[in-house]
Design an enzyme around this catalytic site. Sequence first.
Site, PDB file in Angstrom:
ATOM      1  N   GLU A   1      41.207  36.285  40.573  1.00 34.10           N
ATOM      2  CA  GLU A   1      41.532  37.335  39.603  1.00 34.10           C
ATOM      3  C   GLU A   1      41.813  36.833  38.188  1.00 34.10           C
ATOM      4  O   GLU A   1      42.845  37.192  37.587  1.00 34.10           O
ATOM      5  CB  GLU A   1      42.695  38.199  40.132  1.00 34.10           C
ATOM      6  CG  GLU A   1      42.365  38.816  41.482  1.00 34.10           C
ATOM      7  CD  GLU A   1      43.372  39.839  41.980  1.00 34.10           C
ATOM      8  OE1 GLU A   1      44.516  39.857  41.480  1.00 34.10           O
ATOM      9  OE2 GLU A   1      43.004  40.639  42.871  1.00 34.10           O
TER      10      GLU A   1
ATOM     11  N   TRP B   1      41.239  42.774  52.431  1.00 32.93           N
ATOM     12  CA  TRP B   1      42.551  42.142  52.249  1.00 32.93           C
ATOM     13  C   TRP B   1      43.498  42.848  53.197  1.00 32.93           C
ATOM     14  O   TRP B   1      43.735  44.035  52.997  1.00 32.93           O
ATOM     15  CB  TRP B   1      43.035  42.297  50.798  1.00 32.93           C
ATOM     16  CG  TRP B   1      44.290  41.537  50.525  1.00 32.93           C
ATOM     17  CD1 TRP B   1      45.565  41.969  50.711  1.00 32.93           C
ATOM     18  CD2 TRP B   1      44.382  40.199  50.020  1.00 32.93           C
ATOM     19  NE1 TRP B   1      46.448  40.979  50.355  1.00 32.93           N
ATOM     20  CE2 TRP B   1      45.754  39.884  49.932  1.00 32.93           C
ATOM     21  CE3 TRP B   1      43.450  39.222  49.653  1.00 32.93           C
ATOM     22  CZ2 TRP B   1      46.206  38.637  49.483  1.00 32.93           C
ATOM     23  CZ3 TRP B   1      43.901  37.998  49.211  1.00 32.93           C
ATOM     24  CH2 TRP B   1      45.276  37.717  49.126  1.00 32.93           C
TER      25      TRP B   1
ATOM     26  N   GLU C   1      37.891  41.823  48.108  1.00 33.62           N
ATOM     27  CA  GLU C   1      39.285  42.218  48.351  1.00 33.62           C
ATOM     28  C   GLU C   1      39.334  43.699  48.132  1.00 33.62           C
ATOM     29  O   GLU C   1      38.786  44.200  47.149  1.00 33.62           O
ATOM     30  CB  GLU C   1      40.263  41.606  47.330  1.00 33.62           C
ATOM     31  CG  GLU C   1      40.763  40.237  47.587  1.00 33.62           C
ATOM     32  CD  GLU C   1      41.995  39.904  46.713  1.00 33.62           C
ATOM     33  OE1 GLU C   1      42.780  40.804  46.375  1.00 33.62           O
ATOM     34  OE2 GLU C   1      42.137  38.723  46.366  1.00 33.62           O
TER      35      GLU C   1
HETATM   36  C1  LIG Z   1      49.250  42.036  38.083  1.00 33.11           C
HETATM   37  C2  LIG Z   1      49.213  41.789  39.542  1.00 33.11           C
HETATM   38  O1  LIG Z   1      48.598  42.508  40.297  1.00 33.11           O
HETATM   39  N1  LIG Z   1      49.859  40.723  39.967  1.00 33.11           N
HETATM   40  C3  LIG Z   1      49.980  40.414  41.350  1.00 33.11           C
HETATM   41  C4  LIG Z   1      48.892  39.504  41.805  1.00 33.11           C
HETATM   42  O2  LIG Z   1      49.024  39.151  43.158  1.00 33.11           O
HETATM   43  C5  LIG Z   1      50.254  38.539  43.493  1.00 33.11           C
HETATM   44  C6  LIG Z   1      50.205  38.255  44.969  1.00 33.11           C
HETATM   45  O3  LIG Z   1      49.345  37.204  45.254  1.00 33.11           O
HETATM   46  C7  LIG Z   1      51.440  39.427  43.087  1.00 33.11           C
HETATM   47  O4  LIG Z   1      52.642  38.765  43.330  1.00 33.11           O
HETATM   48  C8  LIG Z   1      51.312  39.791  41.622  1.00 33.11           C
HETATM   49  O5  LIG Z   1      52.337  40.729  41.276  1.00 33.11           O
END
Ligand SMILES: CC(=O)N[C@H]1CO[C@H](CO)[C@@H](O)[C@@H]1O
Length: 392
Positions: free
Chosen positions: A198, A348, A317
Amino acid sequence: MKLSPTFVALALAAVSFANPVSRASSGYVQASGQAFTLDGAAYTVYGENSYWVGLSGYSTTQMNQAFSDIATAGGTTVRTWGFNDVNATVVSNYPIYYQYFDGANATINTGATGLENFDNVIAAAKANNIKLIVTLTNNWSDYGGMDMYVNSILGYGQPHDYFYSNSEVITAYKNYINAFVSRYVDEPTIFGWELANEPRCTGTTSATSGTCTTTTITTWIEDISSYIKSIDSNHLVGLGDEGWFNWTNTTDFAYTGSQGIDFDANLAVSSIDFGTFHLYPFTWDETTPSADVWGQGWIENHRGAQATYNKPVIMEEFGVLADQNQTQTYKDWYSTAITDGLSGVLIWQAGSNYSSGNTPDDGFAASVYPGTDLYELVQTYAAEIKARDGTS
Ligand SMILES: CC(=O)N[C@H]1CO[C@H](CO)[C@@H](O)[C@@H]1O
Ligand SMILES: *[C@@H]1O[C@H](CO)[C@@H](O)[C@H](O)[C@H]1NC(C)=O
Ligand SMILES: *[C@@H]1O[C@H](CO)[C@@H](O)[C@H](O)[C@H]1NC(C)=O
Ligand SMILES: *[C@@H]1O[C@H](CO)[C@@H](O)[C@H](O)[C@H]1NC(C)=O
Ligand SMILES: *[C@@H]1O[C@H](CO)[C@@H](O)[C@H](O)[C@H]1NC(C)=O
Ligand SMILES: *[C@@H]1O[C@H](CO)[C@@H](O)[C@H](O)[C@H]1NC(C)=O
Ligand SMILES: *[C@@H]1O[C@H](CO)[C@@H](O)[C@H](O)[C@H]1NC(C)=O
């Protein structure tokens, strides 16, 4: 083994000047137009995410159970984390880590609590006829990721997006990639590598330079993906992104490039073999006319880009919670993806019921635990996509 900077520089030089070794292509998944193939036959990409299988200190028996549960649900392919970056403050929180930062000085952990543990993950996947998509860093602060590089090398509070533009940080990430990827160049259980989970201009903290655009990240993708190709010509390379578009004909947040991702530009990069996208309408506040319907459009638009660039695209995902019309939504999304001809689908996330307790559920979606209706639903669509691909 501890790597001195000189050693790393020499090792990198040796890699870049060596003649490319010609390798047998058998056993490695390849991209062919919009499809995946294995040894000349169709290969179906269907399965689940298990970030936790290698990072929780599980025994090889437990790892084997994790992959066996996924395979029994029809899975062929699993996406997992090939990173955990720690420093002196957080190292004791983790049974397993792959890289240790002492200030700017990063050391790869090749021992039993490091890459030898990832060797066990690969062996367990292989024993269950599963191939692995391995993601090499994280946009988010879970398991270290980009902010651990930026903060350790440049100082705490520096902008998240310097990960994509600062030359010292880029060199450190390439050193990590070199250590990890080189170890598995000849391993057919690896499906492919992903540049990051991401990637966005912003991370878990709000620290940003204010100058990061889609071009910043596309340029970084060109550099890092071609670097991986220079050390590993056997395996596919993808991005690992959420799939944001940068279109000009809509104000919908997911289509305006606002996160620094331009799905079209990134899929066009020659050293990117397949596209990836995620689907979390509730987290993204994309619920008009409903999360279910918005998601079907998201799938169809990525399927459109798949055709335009003639490369496979995976919905890798997705998730809604049990009380968010989960069953109907998943049926609609799986059907749309399979009927429209999207190349692959991974949910996921995977789940197993160990005697010591259930595997982690991070709350983003329900885990696919054996013995649940969700597990059966995943199994049902496994049969559908394999029938579509002629791989049953
Ligand atoms: C912005 C967001 O969605 N952050 C999340 C990304 O994924 C992690 C888990 O792997 C979260 O802890 C974050 O809050
Ligand atoms: C280690 O990383 C954590 C999390 O980012 C941070 O809070 C801590 O200050 C760091 N410790 C050191 C010694 O750099
Ligand atoms: C980096 O860390 C390693 C392992 O602790 C150590 O041997 C080496 O001297 C360090 N290098 C620098 C430049 O601090
Ligand atoms: C979207 O792409 C255009 C070029 O078509 C570019 O000028 C713009 O900066 C991009 N948007 C973002 C947010 O990066
Ligand atoms: C909006 O632009 C994209 C990208 O050019 C295109 O694929 C899509 O069809 C357009 N949508 C509409 C409704 O015109
Ligand atoms: C579930 O679907 C119903 C019927 O389409 C809708 O009214 C409701 O808002 C949906 N619930 C959620 C959480 O999206
Ligand atoms: C696994 O755990 C889930 C969640 O608690 C439960 O619903 C399911 O029945 C369990 N499966 C088995 C086979 O025990």
